[in-house]
Design a protein around this motif. Structure first.
Motif, PDB file in Angstrom:
ATOM      1  N   ARG A  21       0.912  -1.181  -0.080  1.00  0.00           N
ATOM      2  CA  ARG A  21      -0.049  -0.120   0.044  1.00  0.00           C
ATOM      3  C   ARG A  21       1.006   1.338   0.058  1.00  0.00           C
ATOM      4  O   ARG A  21       2.111   1.105   0.311  1.00  0.00           O
ATOM      5  CB  ARG A  21      -0.757   0.022   1.249  1.00  0.00           C
ATOM      6  CG  ARG A  21      -1.664  -1.117   1.654  1.00  0.00           C
ATOM      7  CD  ARG A  21      -1.674  -1.476   3.051  1.00  0.00           C
ATOM      8  NE  ARG A  21      -0.116  -1.890   3.325  1.00  0.00           N
ATOM      9  CZ  ARG A  21      -0.065  -2.203   4.631  1.00  0.00           C
ATOM     10  NH1 ARG A  21      -0.933  -2.471   5.484  1.00  0.00           N
ATOM     11  NH2 ARG A  21       1.079  -2.719   5.202  1.00  0.00           N
ATOM     12  N   PRO A  22       0.332   2.525  -0.171  1.00  0.00           N
ATOM     13  CA  PRO A  22       1.162   3.532  -0.114  1.00  0.00           C
ATOM     14  C   PRO A  22       1.321   3.857   1.195  1.00  0.00           C
ATOM     15  O   PRO A  22       0.995   3.223   2.251  1.00  0.00           O
ATOM     16  CB  PRO A  22       0.202   4.614  -0.399  1.00  0.00           C
ATOM     17  CG  PRO A  22      -1.007   4.058  -1.303  1.00  0.00           C
ATOM     18  CD  PRO A  22      -1.135   2.672  -0.781  1.00  0.00           C
ATOM     19  N   ALA A  23       2.752   4.313   1.576  1.00  0.00           N
ATOM     20  CA  ALA A  23       3.293   4.413   2.769  1.00  0.00           C
ATOM     21  C   ALA A  23       2.152   4.971   3.674  1.00  0.00           C
ATOM     22  O   ALA A  23       2.060   4.571   4.860  1.00  0.00           O
ATOM     23  CB  ALA A  23       4.398   5.145   3.018  1.00  0.00           C
ATOM     24  N   SER A  24       1.568   6.098   3.115  1.00  0.00           N
ATOM     25  CA  SER A  24       0.526   6.601   4.315  1.00  0.00           C
ATOM     26  C   SER A  24      -0.436   5.731   5.018  1.00  0.00           C
ATOM     27  O   SER A  24      -0.919   5.809   5.797  1.00  0.00           O
ATOM     28  CB  SER A  24      -0.160   7.911   3.332  1.00  0.00           C
ATOM     29  OG  SER A  24      -0.424   7.464   2.303  1.00  0.00           O
ATOM     30  N   GLU A  25      -1.147   4.855   3.931  1.00  0.00           N
ATOM     31  CA  GLU A  25      -1.955   3.988   4.012  1.00  0.00           C
ATOM     32  C   GLU A  25      -1.411   3.053   5.002  1.00  0.00           C
ATOM     33  O   GLU A  25      -1.988   2.506   6.143  1.00  0.00           O
ATOM     34  CB  GLU A  25      -2.621   3.133   2.854  1.00  0.00           C
ATOM     35  CG  GLU A  25      -3.443   3.772   2.214  1.00  0.00           C
ATOM     36  CD  GLU A  25      -4.086   3.001   0.993  1.00  0.00           C
ATOM     37  OE1 GLU A  25      -4.031   1.978   0.942  1.00  0.00           O
ATOM     38  OE2 GLU A  25      -4.144   3.919  -0.205  1.00  0.00           O
ATOM     39  N   ALA A  26      -0.297   2.444   4.730  1.00  0.00           N
ATOM     40  CA  ALA A  26       0.287   1.343   5.647  1.00  0.00           C
ATOM     41  C   ALA A  26       0.671   1.751   6.963  1.00  0.00           C
ATOM     42  O   ALA A  26       0.414   0.998   7.917  1.00  0.00           O
ATOM     43  CB  ALA A  26       1.644   0.800   4.984  1.00  0.00           C
ATOM     44  N   LYS A  27       1.034   3.065   6.969  1.00  0.00           N
ATOM     45  CA  LYS A  27       1.146   3.632   8.405  1.00  0.00           C
ATOM     46  C   LYS A  27      -0.026   3.486   9.138  1.00  0.00           C
ATOM     47  O   LYS A  27       0.052   2.938  10.357  1.00  0.00           O
ATOM     48  CB  LYS A  27       1.734   5.268   8.002  1.00  0.00           C
ATOM     49  CG  LYS A  27       2.155   5.695   9.462  1.00  0.00           C
ATOM     50  CD  LYS A  27       2.584   6.900   9.072  1.00  0.00           C
ATOM     51  CE  LYS A  27       2.937   8.112  10.186  1.00  0.00           C
ATOM     52  NZ  LYS A  27       2.106   8.938  10.700  1.00  0.00           N
ATOM     53  N   PRO A  80       1.662  10.287  -2.596  1.00  0.00           N
ATOM     54  CA  PRO A  80       0.369  10.668  -3.155  1.00  0.00           C
ATOM     55  C   PRO A  80       0.434  11.630  -4.309  1.00  0.00           C
ATOM     56  O   PRO A  80       1.162  12.711  -3.901  1.00  0.00           O
ATOM     57  CB  PRO A  80      -0.538  10.665  -1.960  1.00  0.00           C
ATOM     58  CG  PRO A  80       0.324  10.350  -0.796  1.00  0.00           C
ATOM     59  CD  PRO A  80       1.671  10.342  -1.020  1.00  0.00           C
ATOM     60  N   GLY A  81      -0.264  11.400  -5.312  1.00  0.00           N
ATOM     61  CA  GLY A  81      -0.196  12.552  -6.471  1.00  0.00           C
ATOM     62  C   GLY A  81       1.013  12.487  -7.335  1.00  0.00           C
ATOM     63  O   GLY A  81       1.066  12.501  -8.398  1.00  0.00           O
ATOM     64  N   THR A  82       2.251  12.776  -6.749  1.00  0.00           N
ATOM     65  CA  THR A  82       3.465  12.968  -7.650  1.00  0.00           C
ATOM     66  C   THR A  82       4.157  11.572  -7.829  1.00  0.00           C
ATOM     67  O   THR A  82       4.964  11.612  -8.746  1.00  0.00           O
ATOM     68  CB  THR A  82       4.082  14.120  -6.808  1.00  0.00           C
ATOM     69  OG1 THR A  82       4.677  13.719  -5.628  1.00  0.00           O
ATOM     70  CG2 THR A  82       3.763  15.322  -6.855  1.00  0.00           C
ATOM     71  N   GLY A  83       4.001  10.728  -6.853  1.00  0.00           N
ATOM     72  CA  GLY A  83       4.854   9.450  -6.943  1.00  0.00           C
ATOM     73  C   GLY A  83       4.400   8.885  -8.259  1.00  0.00           C
ATOM     74  O   GLY A  83       3.433   8.896  -8.823  1.00  0.00           O
ATOM     75  N   LEU A  84       5.470   7.913  -8.759  1.00  0.00           N
ATOM     76  CA  LEU A  84       5.294   7.211 -10.069  1.00  0.00           C
ATOM     77  C   LEU A  84       4.082   6.174  -9.879  1.00  0.00           C
ATOM     78  O   LEU A  84       3.467   6.149 -10.809  1.00  0.00           O
ATOM     79  CB  LEU A  84       6.542   6.389 -10.190  1.00  0.00           C
ATOM     80  CG  LEU A  84       7.834   7.146 -10.632  1.00  0.00           C
ATOM     81  CD1 LEU A  84       8.944   6.066 -10.797  1.00  0.00           C
ATOM     82  CD2 LEU A  84       7.555   7.804 -12.049  1.00  0.00           C
TER      83      LEU A  84
END
Ligand code: CNA
Length: 439
Positions: A97-103, A165-169
């Motif tokens: 998951r995105p790091a933010s979600e994983a967190k 989020p947004g800018t990441g590949l």
């Protein structure tokens, strides 16, 4: 007669009990033996540089918080078991998951929402942390610094990371028509269809970007004789461009600097591969005609042999600086847990990640959350290195940014860097009084 009965009785006893004792013993030995064989085979595997494949942090990986909460002994043992587990395959975790979600799922209930410090308390703590680590360095207590870095150190150079989020590949892969984001770096997917990766590779190929202040901060660590090793997940080659010597650098996920067949590993001239990929074609192996790819490590591929330097480096380290990574990809992510528990760890990132998500932080853990370039600049100012870094950047920018050229220039001949700059052996002899940061 009586004696004969006694003897017979004992011989029956011996006959019947021995096998069970022996078999019990054997089974214990088998278990131990299996363990020994296992560790032997692990050691063998390590010495033979086995299949260490990259994978996104798996839910099966022991959480650092678990080991830290279970006593010193367990804490010491945990890294080994982590590594045993992680020395398997670099694969994609379907739960990535995105790091933010994983967190959100990995933090304790008391932890904060993505983007903020756990428990809301770390912001204050982190400021002190940066100063505390700077103080340790000024006191000359950190002479074997290991840096662990990720894509976040190159976002100020204009290269998107994976998971922001947004800018990441990963948020911008619509054009590539792939089933899930990691597919673009999956070796089996590539084997079937190399087009998505090659389209992305056109944008990622080194040459269009310059190292930034963060890269030069790490270079300055080396210049001061304090850098034991930098472990980077980045494939952009900017560490080399800024002048971090090859022997101080572990590019754990490979780079574009070389290329080879993805099936038979026959080397292929990297410049030819680049030219063919840039012109929209597919380089083919001269030996087996399979697709050639830059030696970037994909999910499901082995990490380079140099990665194993960590087994020597981490026990020697007296400071670990973790920068710009979500610590989501294994086995790399678990490196940070293989440090002695008394060694300070400093996380510089936008979010708390990995073991820094736990509340409270481990004794000796420090973090500074926010924009990395700003943080590193403040850190450099605390160390009194800012001017040195600015000058280094200027002098380096006067040279031409040709990565291959820079990496092959002998250290001693680089302009203005004669002092403590030098070979690995020079640096291994460590920080002389004149090169210590307190000076
Ligand atoms: P990631 O998962 O995208 O994580 C990057 C981390 O850096 C995140 O936690 C971000 O919040 C943080 N971050 C990004 N920019 C900043 C900033 N300006 N200030 C503070 N924090 C910031 O990437 P990882 O490196 O953890 O994942 C490893 C992958 C990414 C490796 O396999 C690389 O090959 C791959 N990658 C490399 C590059 C590159 O070489 N520049 C670019 C994109 C992806």
């Amino acid at each position: 007669m009586i004696l004969k009965y006694i003897l017979t009785y004992f011989s029956i006893l011996v006959d019947t009990s021995l096998p069970s004792v022996c078999s019990r013993k054997r089974s214990t030995l088998e278990t131990t033996g299996a363990g020994m064989n296992k560790s032997k085979s692990n050691a063998d595997k390590r010495s033979q540089r086995p299949a260490i494949a990259r994978r996104t942090r798996s839910s099966s990986t022991a959480q650092p918080s678990q080991c830290q909460d279970s006593g010193l002994e367990k804490r010491r043992k945990q890294p080994d078991s982590d590594l045993d587990q992680d020395l398997s395959q670099k694969t994609v975790n379907r739960q990535a998951r995105p790091a933010s979600e994983a967190k959100q799922t990995k933090t304790t209930p008391a932890a904060s929402q993505p983007g903020s410090a756990p428990n809301g308390s770390s912001a204050t703590k982190s400021c002190n942390g940066l100063a505390a680590v700077a103080q340790l360095m000024k006191l000359g207590r950190c002479k074997n610094v290991v840096v662990v870095a990720g894509a976040g150190i190159s976002t100020p150079s204009g290269i998107p990371d994976f998971r922001t989020p947004g800018t990441g590949l990963y948020a911008n892969l619509d054009a590539y028509n792939i089933p899930y984001p990691e597919a673009i770096f999956n070796i089996d997917y590539f084997s079937n269809d190399p087009h998505p990766f090659f389209s992305l590779a056109k944008a990622l190929y080194p040459g269009n970007h310059k190292p930034n202040y963060i890269h030069y901060f790490i270079r300055m660590l080396h210049h001061k004789g304090l850098l034991l090793r930098m472990y980077t997940q980045n494939i952009d080659g900017l560490e080399k461009v800024c002048g971090i010597p090859d022997d101080k650098l572990v590019e754990a996920h490979g780079s574009f600097a070389t290329a080879s067949c993805h099936l038979c590993y026959t080397p292929y001239p990297p410049e030819d591969a680049k030219h063919i990929i840039m012109s929209g074609n597919i380089p083919k192996c001269t030996f087996c005609t399979a697709t050639v790819k830059p030696d970037v490590v994909f999910f499901g591929e082995d990490l380079p042999q140099k990665y194993f330097l960590h087994t020597k480096d981490f026990p020697k380290a007296d400071l670990l600086i973790i920068m710009g990574t979500s610590l989501q990809i294994e086995p790399f992510a678990s490196l940070v847990n293989t440090l002695r528990s008394t060694v300070p760890r400093l996380l510089l990132n936008r979010h708390a990640v990995g073991p820094f998500e736990r509340v409270p932080l481990r004794r000796g853990d420090h973090m500074e959350l926010g924009d990395l370039a700003n943080t590193v600049r403040r850190f450099a100012e605390m160390l009194g290195w800012n001017n040195d870094i600015e000058e280094l950047m200027k002098s380096q920018e006067q040279e031409q940014f040709i990565p291959t050229l820079v990496s092959t220039i002998p250290c001693r001949s680089r302009a203005g860097l004669s002092g403590s700059e030098g070979s690995d052996s020079d640096t291994d002899s460590k920080c002389s009084a004149s090169s210590c940061p307190s000076n």
